[in-house]
Design an enzyme around this catalytic site. Sequence first.
Site, PDB file in Angstrom:
ATOM      1  N   HIS A   1       0.763  -2.745   5.114  1.00  0.00           N
ATOM      2  CA  HIS A   1      -0.315  -2.057   4.733  1.00  0.00           C
ATOM      3  C   HIS A   1      -1.394  -3.289   4.513  1.00  0.00           C
ATOM      4  CE1 HIS A   1      -2.910  -0.204   1.744  1.00  0.00           C
ATOM      5  NE2 HIS A   1      -2.254   0.824   1.610  1.00  0.00           N
TER       6      HIS A   1
ATOM      7  N   GLU B   1       2.458  12.271   1.547  1.00  0.00           N
ATOM      8  CA  GLU B   1       3.312  11.209   0.781  1.00  0.00           C
ATOM      9  C   GLU B   1       4.020  11.617  -0.516  1.00  0.00           C
ATOM     10  OE1 GLU B   1       3.449   6.448  -0.514  1.00  0.00           O
ATOM     11  OE2 GLU B   1       1.560   7.452   0.162  1.00  0.00           O
TER      12      GLU B   1
ATOM     13  N   GLU C   1       4.734  -2.146   2.138  1.00  0.00           N
ATOM     14  CA  GLU C   1       3.686  -1.872   1.408  1.00  0.00           C
ATOM     15  C   GLU C   1       4.122  -2.765  -0.041  1.00  0.00           C
ATOM     16  OE1 GLU C   1       1.042   2.249   0.071  1.00  0.00           O
ATOM     17  OE2 GLU C   1       3.134   2.106  -0.430  1.00  0.00           O
TER      18      GLU C   1
END
Length: 291
Positions: free
Chosen positions: A7, A147, A241
């Site tokens: 990310h 998500e 992430e």
Amino acid sequence: MNKLGVHALVWAGDLTPESTRKVIIQTKAAGFDLVELSLHGPKVMDLALTRDLLQEHGLEIGCSRGLTLDADVSSDNPESVARGLALLEEGVSITAELGGKYFGGILYGAMAKYHAPLTAQGRRNAVDSLKRIADFALKKDVTLGLEVVNRYESNLLNTASQALGMLDEVNAPNVVVHLDTYHMNIEESDFMQPVLACGKRLGYVHIGESNRGYLGSGTIDFAQFFHALSMIGYEGVVTFESFSSTVVNEQLSNALAIWRNLWDDSMDLATHARTFMAGGINAAAKARVHH
């Protein structure tokens, strides 16, 4: 071997040309195949430059975003729904323009702590909006990932089974489930069953630790999760992430409650994560062969 992503917020808090250059160069240097760009400040992006840099460094791209309470496709208010749809269309268009094939995140509502349950009308609005945006995305060859996030970031999809129910309702070939270990750790009973339930409908994965810091520093059972991915033959992207108060994004950091400094060396964090993920995926694959 799965493509491994990272990310952009590991590297920079915005996507100005200067930050974008840093994000792409560092992602490549850390050994990743893909960078995920969060489209929360698209006005500052230079799309032509970004596309050129991605090609120059041989990186793939995925995009993501969450909606806001005043632009929320799961709202009862038609004006808010219309604003949410506009943000989704913009996200799909930017993804396609950058040469990307994946646009995911909280595409079905606001990324926010709601103070009331979803209404029946709000749910209908979300499903109708996703049908429309899936149609729009299909024409641009973009897959949408819903998500699944925890209760403090959505009142609609908190578990894989809820996401699968929504996929059934939306009924579009280019909509998939996007699982994230950080959120699963809060809402699911384990890291195996949700993955098996998704099977071929799992289209994207976020790897995040329970404290959103270094992988292996928290409570998540990554071995079980990677084993589950291996069991369903998951061939999609696995993206790291992590968030720290070191890197601040004006739109996202407060929404995600990034109050603590969990790391300050982005490259060390990212190279560690890449090694950790590749090791976990390889170990799970080998275990299956010998099993």
